[in-house]
Design an enzyme around this catalytic site. Sequence first.
Site, PDB file in Angstrom:
ATOM      1  N   SER A 144     -33.175   0.686   9.889  1.00  0.00           N
ATOM      2  CA  SER A 144     -32.741   1.330  11.129  1.00  0.00           C
ATOM      3  C   SER A 144     -31.966   2.585  10.788  1.00  0.00           C
ATOM      4  CB  SER A 144     -31.852   0.383  11.950  1.00  0.00           C
ATOM      5  OG  SER A 144     -31.233   1.061  13.026  1.00  0.00           O
ATOM      6  N   TYR A 161     -25.302  -5.477  12.555  1.00  0.00           N
ATOM      7  CA  TYR A 161     -26.586  -4.760  12.506  1.00  0.00           C
ATOM      8  C   TYR A 161     -26.498  -3.640  11.472  1.00  0.00           C
ATOM      9  CZ  TYR A 161     -30.922  -2.696  14.329  1.00  0.00           C
ATOM     10  OH  TYR A 161     -32.211  -2.232  14.480  1.00  0.00           O
TER      11      TYR A 161
END
Length: 257
Positions: A144, A161
């Site tokens: 990401s 995350y």
Amino acid sequence: MNLFDLTGKVAVVTGASSGLGADAARAYAEYGADVALLARRLDRLESLAAEIEKTGRQALPVACDVSDEASVKAAVDTVIARFGKADILLNDAGVAVPGTVEELEAEEWDRAMAINVKGMYLMCKHIMPHMRRQKYGRIVNVASINAVIGDKNPQLARHVYNASKAAVRGLTTGMAASYAMDNVTVNSIGPGLFESEMTENTLFKHEEFMKLYDMLSPAGRPGRRGELNGTIIYLSSDASSYVTGQHILVDGGTSIV
């Protein structure tokens, strides 16, 4: 010679039941590959498999929880039994759990790390021997943009995350160095904000964030469905045969401003 042609290849896609994973599975089939579809929601996989097989490619839906080793091993065994090999692995299964380190429960941290990091490790652990044996493999790990940038807005903080996707980059680099001489390349991609099932009920719901994102992003918009496929196909094909250990950001330039 078409370097992007995947005819005769078998692609294994995790997180294939929706979003970017499902879109990538369709793209693999479009470029000639047969596809093994892995996720927990078997009904969705079966629907996608039927759609792909209408194009003339084979598609195998396999229920799999990537955080559970027994489930992963069984899924990989099923793929090999059906196709006899696995040429490409797209590790797309992942979750985006919101919260700062102060807000996150330990169970939430463990769950995110189990799916986002352990899941990739387990898939690679059980597919890598087959790739090494055939002296060919292309592994693409979905990280990401949040592996390299954070969110200042406390409402959008996703610390686990950030940590898990940064770990994906480290895992990618380590594997790339270990397996290059086996003709197995390992790369990661860092999507920016894309339209998907994961984001439509989270980031896309924050109107002010979306306005700010559009204003600050050089592209002036989030990514559209399908715009990640070109990078995935490139890293999964012979067009990238001398590319390994790299992290490619696909973010409309968001990370450069």
